[in-house]
Design an enzyme around this catalytic site. Structure first.
Site, PDB file in Angstrom:
ATOM      1  N   SER A  85       0.802  -1.230   0.000  1.00 30.21           N
ATOM      2  CA  SER A  85       0.000   0.000   0.000  1.00 30.21           C
ATOM      3  C   SER A  85       0.826   1.267   0.000  1.00 30.21           C
ATOM      4  CB  SER A  85      -0.904   0.037   1.244  1.00 30.21           C
ATOM      5  OG  SER A  85      -1.802  -1.028   1.227  1.00 30.21           O
ATOM      6  N   THR A 183      -1.932   2.792   4.446  1.00 29.63           N
ATOM      7  CA  THR A 183      -1.181   4.040   4.377  1.00 29.63           C
ATOM      8  C   THR A 183      -0.383   4.259   5.659  1.00 29.63           C
ATOM      9  OG1 THR A 183      -2.944   4.987   3.070  1.00 29.63           O
ATOM     10  CG2 THR A 183      -1.486   6.547   4.189  1.00 29.63           C
ATOM     11  N   THR A 201       1.507   6.925   0.604  1.00 30.48           N
ATOM     12  CA  THR A 201       0.695   5.785   0.158  1.00 30.48           C
ATOM     13  C   THR A 201       0.823   5.565  -1.347  1.00 30.48           C
ATOM     14  OG1 THR A 201      -1.539   4.843   0.317  1.00 30.48           O
ATOM     15  CG2 THR A 201      -1.392   7.114  -0.409  1.00 30.48           C
ATOM     16  N   ARG A 211      -6.527   8.710 -10.182  1.00 31.44           N
ATOM     17  CA  ARG A 211      -7.154   8.884  -8.868  1.00 31.44           C
ATOM     18  C   ARG A 211      -6.124   9.347  -7.831  1.00 31.44           C
ATOM     19  NH1 ARG A 211      -6.525   6.603  -3.417  1.00 31.44           N
ATOM     20  NH2 ARG A 211      -8.573   6.569  -2.432  1.00 31.44           N
ATOM     21  N   GLY A 213      -5.837  10.116  -3.640  1.00 34.19           N
ATOM     22  CA  GLY A 213      -6.518   9.866  -2.376  1.00 34.19           C
ATOM     23  C   GLY A 213      -6.379  11.024  -1.402  1.00 34.19           C
ATOM     24  N   ASP A 214      -6.619  10.714  -0.154  1.00 31.67           N
ATOM     25  CA  ASP A 214      -6.562  11.724   0.904  1.00 31.67           C
ATOM     26  C   ASP A 214      -5.126  12.021   1.358  1.00 31.67           C
ATOM     27  OD1 ASP A 214      -6.592   8.989   1.878  1.00 31.67           O
ATOM     28  OD2 ASP A 214      -6.591   9.838   3.904  1.00 31.67           O
ATOM     29  N   THR A 234      -5.709   6.801   7.793  1.00 30.30           N
ATOM     30  CA  THR A 234      -5.548   5.687   6.873  1.00 30.30           C
ATOM     31  C   THR A 234      -6.939   5.185   6.531  1.00 30.30           C
ATOM     32  OG1 THR A 234      -4.542   3.491   6.569  1.00 30.30           O
ATOM     33  CG2 THR A 234      -5.322   4.041   8.776  1.00 30.30           C
ATOM     34  N   GLY A 235      -7.048   4.480   5.437  1.00 25.92           N
ATOM     35  CA  GLY A 235      -8.359   3.943   5.073  1.00 25.92           C
ATOM     36  C   GLY A 235      -8.849   4.512   3.763  1.00 25.92           C
ATOM     37  N   GLY A 237      -9.752   6.781   1.249  1.00 27.45           N
ATOM     38  CA  GLY A 237      -9.446   8.200   1.085  1.00 27.45           C
ATOM     39  C   GLY A 237     -10.628   9.041   0.656  1.00 27.45           C
TER      40      GLY A 237
END
Ligand code: GLY
Length: 324
Positions: A85, A183, A201, A211, A213-214, A234-235, A237
């Protein structure tokens, strides 16, 4: 606060010796219930990330600056081919491209970020260069790569054999469900009370090309206010981006909440905003938080989120509390 700061300072002096003699012999795993709330640590990271927190601790002991520590910590999973990841070995997007997101933030609110960076093993270090050497905060894609190369970074093939085989299997199965995102978000406070954070990440496995993410977005995957506290996520995003979970968590700390209470309140906002989240275990978010005193905490939407703290060179992996 002074006593706690002194504690952190004296910890920094003694811990290298502790580590060198004990290696990780003192590492342990406990449940969140066993962990004292308002306890203090120097470093907290998402997931069981003991190698990262140890690297961060050693760097902290060497330079006494938490910014160096969080960068050193994030570099560990970035270079770990077994971590699917983050960085090298991370799963690619649906087009077979490993694209990396990272950001870093210091105690003064300075920040650097890279998104959609390809072929560079350590995006967190490129993010730090963006912060320190440009008037900008965020560089993307080809521009980020051009900047990295100009700064002396080298391109490498980041697709591992395992990631390629898994991606090729995915192409035949074509299951596009939210998956776990391990992440790394890492926060540290040093003996001078300087609080810094980093996040890195490879994002959602087999994501659509392009794409983001956060993790590289300030206030989403990471936020630091050096006068108050810091948080990292984490998780999934997409949930974090829509709710700016780390900014919210820091704002709750500003209102006087402990890091653990603040993380819980930020997670509760997700439950309020997203119908059915409590029963949808495919959508996980975990938040780690630390304030300027070194008090720390965490909360997650669902079970199975763990985090690592490092005190005096000794790591502890904690089962995060979760739910409403
Ligand atoms: N939290 C990492 C990502 O969604 O990309």
């Amino acid at each position: 606060m002074l006593n706690r700061r002194k504690f952190i300072a004296s910890s920094a002096l003694t811990a290298v010796g502790t580590y060198l003699f004990s290696k990780n012999a003192g590492d342990k795993q406990i449940s969140a219930d066993e962990e004292k709330v308002n306890d203090i640590a120097s470093i907290i990271a998402t997931w069981p990330n003991e190698k990262a927190t140890t690297a961060a601790w050693l760097k902290l002991s060497e330079t006494n600056y938490s910014l160096d520590a969080v960068e050193a910590g994030a570099r560990v999973p970035e270079a770990d081919v077994l971590d699917t990841s983050v960085g090298y070995g991370g799963y690619p997007d649906r087009d077979g491209r490993v694209t990396l997101d990272a950001c870093i933030m210091d105690e003064k609110g300075n920040a650097g970020s890279v998104v959609f960076l390809e072929g560079i093993m350590h995006p967190i270090s490129v993010a730090r260069k963006v912060m320190e050497k440009t008037p900008h905060v965020m560089l993307a894609g080809g521009g980020a790569l051009k900047f990295a190369l100009a700064e002396g970074f080298k391109t490498e093939n980041l697709m591992s054999d395992h990631a390629r085989v898994t991606w090729e299997k995915w192409l035949t199965d074509n299951n596009y469900h939210p998956g776990n995102h391990d992440t790394i978000g890492i926060l540290a406070v040093d003996a001078k009370g300087r609080l810094c954070g980093a996040c890195s990440t490879s994002g959602w496995a087999f994501k659509m090309n392009g794409r983001i993410g956060d993790s590289p977005v300030l206030g989403a995957g990471l936020y630091v206010d050096g006068t108050v506290g810091a948080a990292a996520c984490t998780g999934l995003g997409e949930l974090v981006l829509k709710n700016l979970c780390t900014f919210l968590c820091v704002e709750f700390m500003r209102q006087g909440k402990s890091p653990q209470e603040a993380a819980k309140l930020a997670v509760n906002r997700l439950f309020e905003k997203i119908p059915g989240l409590a029963n949808d275990t495919s959508k996980q978010v975990g938040i780690v938080a630390m304030n300027v005193k070194g008090e720390y905490g965490a909360w997650a939407v669902h079970d199975n989120f763990k985090y690592t703290i490092n005190k005096e060179g000794v790591n502890t992996v904690v089962d995060s509390k979760f739910g409403k």
